[in-house]
Scaffold this motif. Structure first.
Motif, short mmCIF file in Angstrom:
data_model
loop_
_atom_site.label_atom_id
_atom_site.label_comp_id
_atom_site.label_asym_id
_atom_site.label_seq_id
_atom_site.Cartn_x
_atom_site.Cartn_y
_atom_site.Cartn_z
N VAL A 111 19.83 -45.18 20.33
CA VAL A 111 19.57 -43.78 20.65
C VAL A 111 18.33 -43.70 21.54
O VAL A 111 17.23 -44.12 21.15
CB VAL A 111 19.35 -42.95 19.37
CG1 VAL A 111 19.10 -41.48 19.72
CG2 VAL A 111 20.55 -43.09 18.42
N HIS A 166 19.82 -39.26 22.82
CA HIS A 166 21.05 -39.63 23.52
C HIS A 166 21.62 -40.90 22.90
O HIS A 166 21.15 -41.99 23.17
CB HIS A 166 20.76 -39.88 25.00
CG HIS A 166 20.07 -38.74 25.67
ND1 HIS A 166 20.73 -37.63 26.14
CD2 HIS A 166 18.75 -38.53 25.93
CE1 HIS A 166 19.86 -36.79 26.67
NE2 HIS A 166 18.65 -37.32 26.55
N PRO A 167 22.67 -40.77 22.05
CA PRO A 167 23.21 -41.96 21.39
C PRO A 167 24.23 -42.72 22.23
O PRO A 167 24.97 -42.15 23.03
CB PRO A 167 23.90 -41.38 20.15
CG PRO A 167 24.33 -40.01 20.59
CD PRO A 167 23.27 -39.54 21.56
N SER A 168 24.23 -44.04 22.04
CA SER A 168 25.26 -44.92 22.57
C SER A 168 25.70 -45.80 21.41
O SER A 168 24.92 -46.59 20.89
CB SER A 168 24.73 -45.81 23.70
OG SER A 168 24.36 -45.04 24.81
N ALA A 226 24.15 -47.31 16.45
CA ALA A 226 23.97 -46.65 17.74
C ALA A 226 22.57 -46.94 18.26
O ALA A 226 21.61 -47.01 17.49
CB ALA A 226 24.18 -45.15 17.63
N LEU A 268 27.40 -48.78 19.52
CA LEU A 268 27.73 -50.17 19.82
C LEU A 268 29.16 -50.45 19.35
O LEU A 268 29.52 -50.11 18.23
CB LEU A 268 26.75 -51.11 19.14
CG LEU A 268 25.28 -50.91 19.51
CD1 LEU A 268 24.41 -51.96 18.83
CD2 LEU A 268 25.07 -50.97 21.02
N GLN A 269 29.95 -51.07 20.20
CA GLN A 269 31.36 -51.32 19.90
C GLN A 269 31.63 -52.78 19.57
O GLN A 269 32.09 -53.11 18.50
CB GLN A 269 32.23 -50.88 21.08
CG GLN A 269 32.11 -49.43 21.43
CD GLN A 269 32.64 -48.55 20.31
OE1 GLN A 269 33.71 -48.78 19.79
NE2 GLN A 269 31.85 -47.55 19.93
#
Length: 142
Positions: free
Chosen positions: A69, A133-135, A67, A137-138
């Motif tokens: 962040v 704030h996490p995102s 992620a 990775l896909q």
């Protein structure tokens, strides 16, 4: 050919393929292998090249989630927050940012829950961190 132009071309090859040999770089940049070796050694000594890495597709990693962040910190604790976050083993990379967040951290853990635990119990517990704030990775597209 200018020194700056040669440096940029060598760096471009390394950014594209960090495993490229001196011979491959020399062929692509149209200079000799000793010239490539000299430039790379100087760029390393000057801190322009700070390391070599592999690009990783997060979906292909067995048992690992990644992620990015975004982290907010109190301005008066900013330096201390950075120092503490640099010691967190799950934080692979930490960047200052001029975007939506003050800092960006690449967090790696065994799965999404573990990444969440790192954020909740480690990052958010750092004195001076006001938000994370996490995102996740896909899929790597490039």
């Amino acid at each position: 050919m200018s020194v700056e132009s040669t440096e940029k071309r060598i760096l471009s090859v390394l950014e594209e393929d960090a495993k490229a040999s001196y011979a491959e770089i020399a062929d692509r940049v149209d200079v000799s292998k000793p010239t490539v070796r000299k430039y790379i050694q100087r760029l390393e000594e000057e801190g322009v090249i700070v390391g070599y890495s592999a690009d990783v597709n997060p979906k292909k990693l067995p048992g690992e989630s990644i992620a990015m962040v975004g982290i907010e910190a109190e301005s008066e604790r900013y330096v201390e927050v950075i120092r503490e976050l640099q010691d967190v083993p799950e934080i692979e990379s930490l960047y200052t940012s001029s975007g939506d967040h003050m800092l960006m951290a690449e967090v790696r853990a065994t799965d999404g829950d573990a990444v969440g635990d790192v954020i909740e119990t480690t990052i958010n517990d750092v004195d001076g961190v006001t938000a994370a704030h996490p995102s996740f990775l896909q899929e790597r597209l490039k």
